[in-house]
Design a protein around this motif. Structure first.
Motif, short mmCIF file in Angstrom:
data_model
loop_
_atom_site.label_atom_id
_atom_site.label_comp_id
_atom_site.label_asym_id
_atom_site.label_seq_id
_atom_site.Cartn_x
_atom_site.Cartn_y
_atom_site.Cartn_z
N HIS A 80 -21.09 3.94 -5.33
CA HIS A 80 -21.10 2.81 -6.11
C HIS A 80 -22.44 2.69 -5.76
O HIS A 80 -23.48 2.32 -4.87
CB HIS A 80 -21.18 1.43 -6.02
CG HIS A 80 -18.77 2.05 -6.28
ND1 HIS A 80 -18.81 1.85 -7.88
CD2 HIS A 80 -17.92 2.48 -5.33
CE1 HIS A 80 -17.14 2.33 -7.14
NE2 HIS A 80 -17.75 2.94 -5.49
N PHE A 81 -23.38 2.15 -6.76
CA PHE A 81 -25.49 1.42 -7.17
C PHE A 81 -25.11 0.56 -7.11
O PHE A 81 -25.12 -0.46 -8.45
CB PHE A 81 -25.85 2.52 -8.00
CG PHE A 81 -27.23 2.77 -8.05
CD1 PHE A 81 -27.78 3.12 -6.67
CD2 PHE A 81 -28.08 1.60 -8.74
CE1 PHE A 81 -28.86 3.41 -6.58
CE2 PHE A 81 -29.63 2.24 -9.00
CZ PHE A 81 -30.32 2.59 -8.04
N ILE A 82 -25.01 -0.36 -6.20
CA ILE A 82 -25.45 -1.80 -6.11
C ILE A 82 -26.58 -2.56 -5.92
O ILE A 82 -27.43 -2.06 -4.90
CB ILE A 82 -24.08 -2.16 -5.61
CG1 ILE A 82 -22.90 -1.67 -5.44
CG2 ILE A 82 -24.04 -3.55 -5.46
CD1 ILE A 82 -22.23 -2.12 -4.90
N PRO A 133 -2.06 5.61 -8.09
CA PRO A 133 -3.52 5.57 -8.77
C PRO A 133 -3.70 6.28 -9.92
O PRO A 133 -3.39 6.33 -10.96
CB PRO A 133 -4.38 5.39 -8.14
CG PRO A 133 -4.16 4.87 -6.46
CD PRO A 133 -2.82 6.10 -6.99
N ILE A 189 -5.91 5.07 -2.42
CA ILE A 189 -5.59 3.58 -3.08
C ILE A 189 -6.19 2.23 -2.52
O ILE A 189 -6.10 1.24 -3.67
CB ILE A 189 -4.31 3.97 -2.57
CG1 ILE A 189 -3.12 5.28 -2.52
CG2 ILE A 189 -3.40 2.52 -2.90
CD1 ILE A 189 -1.73 4.88 -2.07
N LEU A 190 -6.89 2.70 -1.36
CA LEU A 190 -7.52 1.35 -0.87
C LEU A 190 -9.44 1.52 -1.70
O LEU A 190 -9.70 0.38 -1.93
CB LEU A 190 -7.97 1.39 0.08
CG LEU A 190 -6.11 1.24 1.24
CD1 LEU A 190 -6.62 0.76 2.49
CD2 LEU A 190 -5.48 0.07 0.84
N GLY A 191 -9.69 2.93 -2.15
CA GLY A 191 -11.02 2.97 -2.06
C GLY A 191 -11.01 2.70 -3.56
O GLY A 191 -12.43 2.47 -4.41
N ASN A 192 -10.33 2.51 -4.30
CA ASN A 192 -9.79 2.51 -6.39
C ASN A 192 -9.96 1.08 -5.83
O ASN A 192 -9.01 0.58 -7.60
CB ASN A 192 -9.16 2.69 -6.62
CG ASN A 192 -10.04 4.38 -6.91
OD1 ASN A 192 -11.15 4.52 -7.82
ND2 ASN A 192 -9.60 5.60 -6.00
N ASN A 193 -9.35 0.41 -5.14
CA ASN A 193 -9.22 -1.00 -5.77
C ASN A 193 -10.45 -2.58 -5.67
O ASN A 193 -11.18 -2.07 -4.95
CB ASN A 193 -8.14 -1.42 -4.54
CG ASN A 193 -7.77 -2.90 -4.54
OD1 ASN A 193 -8.72 -4.17 -4.96
ND2 ASN A 193 -5.76 -3.41 -3.74
N PRO A 194 -10.77 -3.45 -6.10
CA PRO A 194 -11.94 -3.78 -6.29
C PRO A 194 -12.07 -4.54 -5.38
O PRO A 194 -13.10 -5.28 -5.34
CB PRO A 194 -11.40 -4.58 -7.76
CG PRO A 194 -10.17 -4.65 -7.84
CD PRO A 194 -9.62 -3.31 -7.53
N LEU A 195 -11.29 -4.67 -5.18
CA LEU A 195 -11.43 -5.91 -3.41
C LEU A 195 -11.40 -5.26 -2.70
O LEU A 195 -12.66 -4.89 -1.41
CB LEU A 195 -9.79 -6.21 -2.95
CG LEU A 195 -9.74 -7.29 -4.55
CD1 LEU A 195 -8.35 -8.03 -3.38
CD2 LEU A 195 -9.87 -8.16 -4.70
N PHE A 196 -11.95 -3.26 -2.25
CA PHE A 196 -12.16 -2.56 -1.92
C PHE A 196 -11.97 -3.40 0.06
O PHE A 196 -12.52 -3.38 1.45
CB PHE A 196 -13.95 -2.30 -1.71
CG PHE A 196 -14.28 -1.87 -2.75
CD1 PHE A 196 -14.11 -0.86 -3.37
CD2 PHE A 196 -15.11 -2.82 -3.55
CE1 PHE A 196 -14.38 0.06 -3.73
CE2 PHE A 196 -15.34 -2.15 -4.08
CZ PHE A 196 -15.63 -0.55 -4.68
N PRO A 197 -10.65 -3.44 0.04
CA PRO A 197 -10.21 -3.25 1.55
C PRO A 197 -9.89 -2.72 2.17
O PRO A 197 -10.36 -1.11 2.27
CB PRO A 197 -8.46 -3.78 1.27
CG PRO A 197 -8.22 -2.71 0.17
CD PRO A 197 -9.47 -2.76 -0.51
N ALA A 198 -10.87 -2.99 4.04
CA ALA A 198 -10.87 -1.63 4.79
C ALA A 198 -9.20 -0.89 5.07
O ALA A 198 -8.65 -1.90 5.07
CB ALA A 198 -11.31 -2.08 6.08
N ASP A 237 0.62 -1.10 0.26
CA ASP A 237 -0.10 0.29 0.24
C ASP A 237 0.58 1.21 0.22
O ASP A 237 -0.25 2.72 -0.41
CB ASP A 237 -0.86 0.11 1.50
CG ASP A 237 -1.84 -1.26 0.90
OD1 ASP A 237 -2.07 -1.78 0.69
OD2 ASP A 237 -2.68 -1.18 2.29
#
Lengths: 382, 382, 382, 382
Positions: free
Chosen positions: D252-254, D30, D146-155, D25
Motif C-alpha cells: 500500500h502506498f501511504i 474472502p 484473511i487478516l491482510g485484507n481486513n481494513p483493520l490489518f490485525p497482526a 478468523d
C-alpha cells in the motif's frame, strides 16, 4: 518465382477462399475467437500498407486513415472516440470498400516491387506472406464456424475437396532414447518461435502411424467418456460440464445417427476419417481413457519423418514455451509470438486448411486448450 | 383506405426505411437490444405468414419451414439442433432471400385479401400492421445504433429530415386536483395495455410546456451531475459508475466541443433541440438536480392536450403495470404486452421515428430504465 | 415509557435475537443480500454513535475510528487503503469486540439521555429505534438463510415460536369503487415514504380474507406451474430457468415428501400454513395460474382493516414509487428511502419477524421481485 | 521417530499454526482460492478418517456422517439436498466441534497405530502426513490473506519470526551444456509428480545466486513497468488492466511511502528482503524488463545445490506437465496431482511457510500464473 508473383499468389489465394461467400457471410462474428472474413481481408492488407508501403514507399498516399482503427488488431481506443469496435459489430467499411482497399494496396505494392527491395524489406515482405497465409487458414476455420452454426447449415461450396486420409496398416513407430536436435535449421523462412535449433533428451517412446478416427472416438463417447471425471483434467472436467459438451464440435445426433457439418453441409459422420474439432481437453481424456498419452512436441518432431502428417493439426502434451535463446524482435513485429507463450498448447503438423508450402516439420502452432474450431486431431503415444 | 392498401403502405414503409442501407448494415447486432435490420424484415413477414396465412389461407404453401427457427422471436432450440442463434450471428438467410420472402408473403396476402376477411382475421391484420409499425420505429433505433457505434460514423442518409421543435414561450401548465379518466376510449385500434379506460385521482400539479433542451442538460453535465450520488437512484448510480457514463448516448467531446452522432453523421450538438438518448436514471437525476420531478403517466395523459408532443418519447415516473381489469388475450397473441409488466418504466408521447398515424394520447411505451438507444426525452413536472 | 427505556428495549431485543447463535454464525455472508449478524450489531450501534453521539454529545470519545470503514453501509474505499471489504470477508472486529462497542455506546447514550434531548435529536433517536427494528427483522431473515443453507440444517432455537394463522372461513371482501385516502396520518413515527397522505381512486375489487396456504401452492407446483411460461413475466421465466427454481426457498423434496427448513431445523411442510419465501415472480405466476391477481398496495391498505394481517409481508402488484409531494430529507438521513424507488415491489403488512409495535397499516416495505429470503406471502384479489 | 510420534507432530503443528487465531478468523473465505482455517482443520482430519480409519480400523465408528459433505474437497451435491456449500458460507460445524472431531480421530489413530500397520497403510499414512503439511503451508497463505485484507490489518502474531535472507555477494552461477538427471531418486517420500527420474538436455545457462529484492522490484514499478505492455504476456497485460494491479499483493502506498502487510501488521516494506506475493505474470514482466528471463524447472533443479533456497517458492518458466512415464495411482488417491497438469506454472524451492522437513530439491509446486497469495519470489537466469 519472383517476389511480385509470390505476392500476387498469396493475395489471390485469400480472395479465392472467400469467393463462394455471400456478402453477409463476410460480416458476422458469432464468437470472440472468430473474425469476420472481411476483417481478415482488411487486416492482411493493412499489414502491407503499415509495415511496408508507409515506411518504405516514398510518396505513398494512405488509402483511408480511419482504417487503422478498424484493421489494427491491437487498436482499442483512440483519443476521445471511445467506441465498441468488436469486429462483428462493424458493418462498415463494406465488403466492396475493402476489396477496393485491397486493389489499391496491391497496385501500390506492384509499383513498389518494380525496384528490388532491400534485404530488410524483403524479410518483412516474406513475413507478410506468411502472416497472410496464417489468416488464410483462419479464414477456413472462421467460415466453417459462421456457416456451421447457422440453423440452415448452408454449404460453403459443393466443390470443396475434403482430404482423404488412408489408414496405414503399420506397427507403432519406436524411437530410441537419446539426444536429438529440434527447431528450425536452414535458409528459408521460419517464425521466431521455431528458433533456436537445440538439443533435447528424449526417453524411448512409441507413436502411432495413424491419427485417431471418428469410429475410434465414438467408442469413447459410447463408453460414457464425457461423463466420467477420471479421464479429465480438473479444468477439462469443468469445461465439459459448464459447456455441456457431449461430442466433437459440429456433430449432431439426429434420429439415432451422428451427423456433422462439413463444407458441403450437414452430412453423416465419415467414420474412417480422423476425428477433428476436439479440444485439447478431449484429446487428453481420450488418450487417458485408452491408457495412452499424447506425444510431446519434440517426440512429434523427431518421429514425424516416419509417418504421414499434414491433414489436421495434432495436439501435443507440450505447453507453448520459448526455446533456449529465444528473443523477441524489436518493435511491433516483435510482438508476433512471444506474448502468447503462457497457457497455450502446442499443435504440430498442418491441416487441410494450411496453404500449400506453409507447412513445416518445425512449425509450432498453438491454441488454448479449450478451442475446437480449428482443424485439429489426435495422435497417440506411449 | 382499404385493407390491401393499408397492408401495402405499411409493408412499403418498412422497406423505405431500409433503402439507404448497404447489405452489411442489415446483418450486425452490436448489442443484445439491437436487432439486425434483416431480422426485422423477416420477423414482420413471419408474423403475417404464421398468424394469418398458415391458419386462414387454404392451400397456402409455407415459404421455408426453417425460417420459423430464425424469425420466431421466441425460438430457442428445436429438437436435436441446439445451436447459438443470436440474431447477429446469422449471415443466412441473406438479405436478398429475405426480400424474396417478403415478396412471396405479400403476394399471398394480396391474394388472400381479395376476399373480405372475417372480423377475427381483420383484427389480427390490424394487429399485424401495428406490430410492423412498432418494428419500423425499432428499425430507426437499431440503424442509428449500428451506424453511430461505427468508428467511421457513416451517415444514414443526408436526406433524412430531423424534426424541428420550437421552444414555446409559455408558463407551466397547471392541472387542478380531482378525478380524471385515463386509458383508451373509442373505436379504433389500441393495444391491450391501454385498456380499460378508468378513473384516477390526481393531486394538483404543474407540467412544463417544453421538453428539456441539450443546453439545459449540458448545465447538469457541467455542474458535475454525473459525479454526485445525491441526485441518483442507488441503481442509477451503480449504472453510471459501472458504465462510466458522462453524457447522453452518441455524444463525444472532441477538441473542447460536444458532438453527437445523427443520421447525417457526426455533428455539433444542436443546443436548442430537446435532449435525447438518455436513460430513465439520467432523466430522474436531471429532474432531481433541478429540484423537480418527472410526471406520472396519468399526469402526462391528462395534461398532454395542452402541450405539443410527439418528437421524442417522454420518460415518466410510472412503472409499467396493468390497468384495472387488464386481461391477456388467449394464445400467442396474448403474450403481447402483459409479460413485460415488471421492472420497466412507461414513456408517453411518440418520437420522430414513430410512423405517422401510430401515435396516440393513450399509447403506453415501456423500456427498462437503463436503455438509451430509443428516441426519448425529458419533460419536467412539479 | 421514557426514551432511555425505549432505547434499552430496542437494543436488548437485538441481542436477544442473536443469543441462540454460536460465534461462527455471526460471521458468514452466504449471498450478497444477507449480512453477517455481527455486522448488524455493529452497524446499528454506529448509527447512534455517528448521528447522535458524535454531533450532539459534547466530549464524546469515538470508540474506534476504523469502525467507520467497517460499519458504514455506504463505505467503499478510503484513501489509499483500497481493500475488498465485503462484509462476509471480515473476521475482525470480533464478536466480542462488537459487543464491547455496543456496551460502550449504550453507556454513552444513557449518559447523554440523562438530559432531555432537543426535538431534533429526539426525532433522530426515534429514527434510530426504527432503523434498529428494521435490522432486527433482517437479522431473522439472515440467520435463517445462514443456518438453512448449511447442509447440517442446524436449528436456530427449539424454543422459537412459529406463528399460528387460523384459516378464516369467510367470503371474499368487497370494496366499492370510489375515492379513498391512503398514506400515513397521525402524530406517531412513520418513514418518509408513507407521506403524504393523499387520495386515490379505486375501482371496485374483491380481496381474499386468507393468505394462500402451502397446500394451495403445492397444487401449482403439481400442476407443473414452474414449467409453463404462460403464467410468468418474461423476466420471471428467465429467473426460474436460470436458477432452476422448482419450489419455495427452503423446500426440499426428500423420499417423496416435501420438507422445509424452519427455525427448528428440517421439518415436513405444514400444509395449512401460509406459503412463504416465494419471489414476486412466483406470487404473480401463482395468481395468474388461478386466473386471479395480486392487489395493489392501495387496495391492500383500504381493505386491510377487514382482514387479519401481520404474519408475512404480502407482495402487491405495486411498484415502489414516491407518493405525491414526496421529498427527501436533507443530508445522510435523507438517503433513507427515496434512492430505492426504482425496480422494486411494495409489500404490505408485517411478518413474524417484525418487532412488536413496528408494524403499521401504512408501512411500505419493498424488495426486488426476485428475493425470497424475507418472510413474505400471497393474498389474492380480483 | 515412530509413526505415532510423527502423526502427533504433524497434527500438533497444524493446531499450533492456528493458535493465534480468534474464532472468527477460522470461518471466512474472502476469495475462492482461500479456504477457511476451520475447513483445513476438518479436511485433514477427514483424510485420515476416510482413507485409513474407515477402511482399515475394524469397528471404527464414524464421527458424523454429515461431515463428508462438508470436508470432502470434491463434494458438490448429494441426493436431493442441493445446497450452496461454498466453504466460507458454512458457520457450522463450529470450530469447537471441529477440534472435537480432530481429538476423536486422533484418539482412534493412536489406538489404530498401536499395532504395526501394513506397508500399504503406512504408505497412505505418510501421504496423509505430507497432505497435512501441504495444508499447513496453505494455512499460512490463507491466514495472511484473511487478516491482510481486513481494513483493520490485525497482526497474526507479534512473535512470528520472519525469515532473514542475507544477500550473497557472488557472481552468477554458470552451468555447462549437457545431459542432466532430474526428478526424485532415493527411498524417502515423494509425490507422484516428481517421478520418474529422467535425463534432460540443458543448454549452457547462468542463474543468479540471489532472489530479486523489493528494492530491485521497486525500480520496475518506478520505471512504469506496470504500464508498458511490451514486458507482458498478452494474458498478463489483460490481468494487470482488469485488476488494476500496480504493485505486489499486500503493498500500500501511504503518504508517499510503501507499506506492506506482514504477519506483524502493516509495516514499511523491507527493501532488502526478496520480493514476494507477485504473480507469474509479474515475475515474467520483471525479468523481461531486465532483459533476462526465469529459469526452467530443470535449470533450477540442476543449479540449486549451488545457491541458497527455501524462503520463497520461485516461479519458473516451466509449465506443470507430467514427467516421462508418469502414471496416476488408481482410485481417489490417484487424483492427487495429474488432474492439475494443464495451465499451471511450476514453482521450485520452498517458503517460510513450508513445514520443516517437507522441502525437497525435486519438489514441484504449481499454481496458476495469476496467483499471488502464496509466498513466492523471482530468481533470474540468462
Amino acid at each position: 518465382m519472383d517476389l511480385i508473383d509470390c505476392y500476387y499468389n498469396v493475395r489471390q489465394h485469400t480472395e479465392a477462399i472467400c469467393s463462394p461467400l455471400q456478402t453477409e457471410d463476410y460480416v458476422v462474428q458469432p464468437v470472440a475467437d472468430v473474425s469476420p472474413p472481411k476483417w481478415h481481408l482488411g487486416h492482411t492488407t493493412w499489414f502491407f500498407e503499415t509495415f511496408i508501403l508507409k515506411p518504405y514507399f516514398m510518396g505513398y498516399q494512405e488509402f483511408d486513415p480511419d482504417y487503422n482503427f478498424v484493421f489494427n488488431s491491437y487498436y482499442e481506443t483512440v483519443g476521445a472516440r471511445v467506441i465498441r469496435t468488436d469486429r462483428g459489430n462493424l458493418s462498415r467499411p463494406s465488403v466492396a470498400d475493402i476489396f477496393k482497399y485491397r486493389a489499391y494496396v496491391d497496385k501500390a505494392m506492384a509499383d513498389f516491387l518494380c525496384a528490388e527491395p532491400s534485404a530488410d524489406v524483403k524479410e518483412l515482405l516474406i513475413l507478410g506472406f506468411n502472416h497472410e497465409q496464417q489468416h488464410q487458414e483462419l479464414l477456413y476455420y472462421d467460415i466453417k464456424y459462421i456457416l456451421g452454426n447457422n440453423p440452415l447449415f448452408p454449404a460453403y461450396s459443393k466443390e470443396y475437396k475434403s482430404p482423404r486420409i488412408a489408414h496405414v496398416d503399420a506397427p507403432w513407430i519406436s524411437i530410441a532414447e537419446g539426444v536429438y536436435e529440434v527447431g528450425f535449421a536452414g535458409d528459408g523462412f521460419c517464425f521466431d518461435n521455431e528458433l533456436n535449433r537445440h538439443k533435447v533428451y528424449l526417453n524411448a517412446f512409441q507413436i502411432s502411424p495413424n491419427q485417431v478416427t471418428n469410429a475410434e472416438y465414438l467408442e469413447f463417447i459410447n463408453a460414457n467418456g464425457y461423463h466420467d471425471f477420471r479421464y479429465w483434467h480438473m479444468e477439462g472436467w469443468a469445461w465439459v460440464n459448464d459447456n455441456k459438451v457431449e461430442c466433437p464440435m459440429y456433430w449432431h445426433f439426429i434420429d439415432g445417427e451422428w451427423y456433422n457439418y462439413t463444407f458441403h453441409g450437414l452430412e453423416k459422420v465419415n467414420m474412417e476419417a480422423p476425428v477433428t474439432h476436439i479440444s485439447y481437453y478431449e484429446a487428453y481424456a481420450y488418450a487417458s481413457w485408452r491408457g495412452l498419452r499424447l506425444p510431446t512436441e519434440f517426440e512429434w518432431e523427431v518421429a514425424a519423418p516416419q509417418f504421414k502428417w499434414g491433414k489436421s493439426w495434432e495436439w501435443t502434451e507440450s505447453a507453448y514455451l520459448p526455446y533456449p535463446g529465444f528473443s523477441k524482435a524489436p518493435g511491433a513485429i516483435g510482438e508476433y509470438n512471444g506474448k502468447f507463450m503462457v497457457n497455450q498448447k502446442v499443435l504440430r503438423g498442418a491441416s487441410e486448411a494450411t496453404p500449400q508450402g506453409h507447412e513445416r516439420l518445425t512449425y509450432r502452432n498453438f491454441f488454448h486448450p479449450n478451442l475446437r474450431w480449428l482443424f485439429n486431431g489426435i495422435r497417440l503415444a506411449k
